[in-house]
Design a protein around this motif. Sequence first.
Motif, PDB file in Angstrom:
ATOM      1  N   ASP A 137       0.816  -1.211   0.000  1.00 44.64           N
ATOM      2  CA  ASP A 137       0.000   0.000   0.000  1.00 44.64           C
ATOM      3  C   ASP A 137       0.850   1.261   0.000  1.00 44.64           C
ATOM      4  O   ASP A 137       0.520   2.241  -0.696  1.00 44.64           O
ATOM      5  CB  ASP A 137      -0.931  -0.006   1.208  1.00 44.64           C
ATOM      6  N   VAL A 138       1.945   1.277   0.754  1.00 45.20           N
ATOM      7  CA  VAL A 138       2.805   2.460   0.805  1.00 45.20           C
ATOM      8  C   VAL A 138       3.449   2.713  -0.551  1.00 45.20           C
ATOM      9  O   VAL A 138       3.540   3.859  -1.012  1.00 45.20           O
ATOM     10  CB  VAL A 138       3.868   2.307   1.909  1.00 45.20           C
ATOM     11  N   VAL A 139       3.891   1.663  -1.224  1.00 44.03           N
ATOM     12  CA  VAL A 139       4.481   1.811  -2.561  1.00 44.03           C
ATOM     13  C   VAL A 139       3.458   2.396  -3.529  1.00 44.03           C
ATOM     14  O   VAL A 139       3.768   3.296  -4.321  1.00 44.03           O
ATOM     15  CB  VAL A 139       5.008   0.456  -3.067  1.00 44.03           C
ATOM     16  N   VAL A 140       2.226   1.905  -3.461  1.00 46.00           N
ATOM     17  CA  VAL A 140       1.181   2.430  -4.349  1.00 46.00           C
ATOM     18  C   VAL A 140       0.897   3.899  -4.049  1.00 46.00           C
ATOM     19  O   VAL A 140       0.746   4.721  -4.969  1.00 46.00           O
ATOM     20  CB  VAL A 140      -0.103   1.588  -4.217  1.00 46.00           C
ATOM     21  N   VAL A 141       0.837   4.265  -2.769  1.00 47.64           N
ATOM     22  CA  VAL A 141       0.564   5.653  -2.380  1.00 47.64           C
ATOM     23  C   VAL A 141       1.620   6.596  -2.952  1.00 47.64           C
ATOM     24  O   VAL A 141       1.295   7.621  -3.581  1.00 47.64           O
ATOM     25  CB  VAL A 141       0.492   5.780  -0.842  1.00 47.64           C
ATOM     26  N   PHE A 142       2.889   6.279  -2.747  1.00 48.66           N
ATOM     27  CA  PHE A 142       3.946   7.150  -3.256  1.00 48.66           C
ATOM     28  C   PHE A 142       4.024   7.112  -4.778  1.00 48.66           C
ATOM     29  O   PHE A 142       4.334   8.128  -5.419  1.00 48.66           O
ATOM     30  CB  PHE A 142       5.294   6.763  -2.634  1.00 48.66           C
ATOM     31  N   GLY A 143       3.736   5.965  -5.373  1.00 54.14           N
ATOM     32  CA  GLY A 143       3.735   5.886  -6.835  1.00 54.14           C
ATOM     33  C   GLY A 143       2.651   6.745  -7.450  1.00 54.14           C
ATOM     34  O   GLY A 143       2.884   7.442  -8.451  1.00 54.14           O
ATOM     35  N   LEU A 144       1.458   6.712  -6.871  1.00 56.59           N
ATOM     36  CA  LEU A 144       0.364   7.547  -7.369  1.00 56.59           C
ATOM     37  C   LEU A 144       0.696   9.033  -7.236  1.00 56.59           C
ATOM     38  O   LEU A 144       0.441   9.830  -8.169  1.00 56.59           O
ATOM     39  CB  LEU A 144      -0.920   7.234  -6.603  1.00 56.59           C
ATOM     40  N   ALA A 145       1.268   9.432  -6.103  1.00 54.23           N
ATOM     41  CA  ALA A 145       1.607  10.842  -5.890  1.00 54.23           C
ATOM     42  C   ALA A 145       2.670  11.306  -6.884  1.00 54.23           C
ATOM     43  O   ALA A 145       2.574  12.414  -7.441  1.00 54.23           O
ATOM     44  CB  ALA A 145       2.094  11.041  -4.457  1.00 54.23           C
ATOM     45  N   ALA A 146       3.676  10.467  -7.108  1.00 54.65           N
ATOM     46  CA  ALA A 146       4.742  10.831  -8.045  1.00 54.65           C
ATOM     47  C   ALA A 146       4.191  10.956  -9.460  1.00 54.65           C
ATOM     48  O   ALA A 146       4.540  11.897 -10.195  1.00 54.65           O
ATOM     49  CB  ALA A 146       5.860   9.789  -7.988  1.00 54.65           C
ATOM     50  N   ALA A 147       3.330  10.031  -9.861  1.00 51.04           N
ATOM     51  CA  ALA A 147       2.765  10.069 -11.204  1.00 51.04           C
ATOM     52  C   ALA A 147       1.886  11.291 -11.403  1.00 51.04           C
ATOM     53  O   ALA A 147       1.951  11.967 -12.448  1.00 51.04           O
ATOM     54  CB  ALA A 147       1.971   8.790 -11.465  1.00 51.04           C
ATOM     55  N   ALA A 148       1.065  11.606 -10.408  1.00 46.95           N
ATOM     56  CA  ALA A 148       0.181  12.765 -10.530  1.00 46.95           C
ATOM     57  C   ALA A 148       0.969  14.062 -10.586  1.00 46.95           C
ATOM     58  O   ALA A 148       0.653  14.975 -11.376  1.00 46.95           O
ATOM     59  CB  ALA A 148      -0.799  12.793  -9.354  1.00 46.95           C
ATOM     60  N   ALA A 149       2.005  14.182  -9.743  1.00 43.35           N
ATOM     61  CA  ALA A 149       2.823  15.399  -9.746  1.00 43.35           C
ATOM     62  C   ALA A 149       3.577  15.548 -11.061  1.00 43.35           C
ATOM     63  O   ALA A 149       3.753  16.667 -11.570  1.00 43.35           O
ATOM     64  CB  ALA A 149       3.806  15.362  -8.581  1.00 43.35           C
ATOM     65  N   TYR A 150       4.022  14.437 -11.622  1.00 41.90           N
ATOM     66  CA  TYR A 150       4.769  14.493 -12.891  1.00 41.90           C
ATOM     67  C   TYR A 150       3.860  14.879 -14.055  1.00 41.90           C
ATOM     68  O   TYR A 150       4.201  15.746 -14.873  1.00 41.90           O
ATOM     69  CB  TYR A 150       5.422  13.140 -13.154  1.00 41.90           C
ATOM     70  N   LEU A 151       2.682  14.251 -14.134  1.00 47.02           N
ATOM     71  CA  LEU A 151       1.766  14.529 -15.240  1.00 47.02           C
ATOM     72  C   LEU A 151       1.101  15.888 -15.086  1.00 47.02           C
ATOM     73  O   LEU A 151       0.931  16.625 -16.064  1.00 47.02           O
ATOM     74  CB  LEU A 151       0.713  13.428 -15.328  1.00 47.02           C
ATOM     75  N   ASN A 152       0.672  16.218 -13.855  1.00 44.26           N
ATOM     76  CA  ASN A 152       0.095  17.526 -13.526  1.00 44.26           C
ATOM     77  C   ASN A 152      -0.917  17.980 -14.575  1.00 44.26           C
ATOM     78  O   ASN A 152      -0.825  19.054 -15.161  1.00 44.26           O
ATOM     79  CB  ASN A 152       1.206  18.575 -13.382  1.00 44.26           C
TER      80      ASN A 152
END
Length: 462
Positions: A137-152
């Motif tokens: 779950d922690v990996v998914v949480v940080f992965g989602l945040a990184a992807a959203a910030a990158y795509l913006n």
Amino acid sequence: MASWVLSECGLKPLPHIFPRPRTGINPSKARFLHSKKSITDLKLPSVKCSGDFSRDRNWGLKVSAPLRVAPLEGEDEEERINGVNGIGNNKGVEEEEGSEFDPGAPPPFKLADIRAAIPKHCWVKDPWKSMSYVVRDVVVVFGLAAAAAYLNNWVVWPLYWAAQGTMFWALFVLGHDCGHGSFSNDHKLNSVVGHLLHSSILVPYHGWRISHRTHHQNHGHVENDESWHPLSEKIYRTLDSATRFLRFKIPFPLLAYPFYLWSRSPGKTGSHFDPNSDLFVPSERKDVITSTVCWTAMAALLVGLSFVMGPMQLLKLYGVPYWIFVMWLDLVTYLHHHGHEDKLPWYRGKVGGLSEWSYLRGGLTTLDRDYGWFNNIHHDIGTHVIHHLFPQIPHYHLIEATEAARPVLGKYYREPKKSGPIPFNLFGDLIRSMGKDHYVSDNGDVVYYQTDPQLNGSSKSG
């Protein structure tokens, strides 16, 4: 001060305090179903027991308990009450000739019967398996945040909010397992992981753990239950129109959790952050302080991040997902205790006399729910009946334990309606329940929800 906080943050076993029940059986008043005989009329062989029997059979939650609450101390009290109400009814209440099934009637089985039907391996807690879910779950949480910030991208952000809010809810469920002790047998590990998970989503771990324990020990009890319990008619009539509107009109009830943490429900006082609250006993004061300090540290971290990345970016990455998580929590918690198509009972207890409420009967009013694609994501929290009766079973064994227990439960188990991939049907159950389940009568030991015609324009009982 800092070293004290670190040392207190779960690095010691949680206290075990089990106050004795305040309710019991008065043999002179107890009566059997369909009989005028009392307990004192029966001639039973005497059995001598040595030692502290209640202490020997203490299977309950391995957490501390407020002394003011009247929780069940062990299954022996449940069996004693249920044995009195169920004698002479071996066929089961639902099979009585000429009568319909009554969900409020005493069940023909005991808690020990359900427990015996569950395979032994379902009780085994594997800390490595539990930690693997945390890592996932922690990996998914940080992965989602990184992807959203990158795509913006504003096409991506709504998808991110829904996904990340759901993952915050998944983190909460794992912290919830820590609070029950079903995460592992190591109290230190449970407390450390519970603090990290719950503090990250602004939940005071010990404060919530203790009040949630109160909920489990008093599930289905009008006065003593802690989570989405019904209001009595007297308390309901004292609410102003604005409070009634906010409590029963969607979407406001789905935003209630943070406010509940600060001030609880109408008719109750205290805060999950205040160590002097009547939610807690003096021995739990340090635990509550520790959790409040951890919560404050997380809030301070978020404030600092708002200066680093800007408040709008923080709102998009954390703020909106947090409120999606709150909506998940309120939705799931409510639907596990309300909204069934049939009326389900709530109970009251009498101090010093025969109580209609018991741990088993209260637990049997809880509901399983199907959440479609989300069942695995939020760790099968929808498998709720067995969890309520035996919260020490790890979440990854709940489905198997439920299947094993169903033959014993019979009609007292209500098969959840199957949902599609997205459980939109549950929102219909929520809306219908909010429209009719407003309060319960001030009189009677077994009560059902009533409808306020002034709130929804109907006089039909709920």
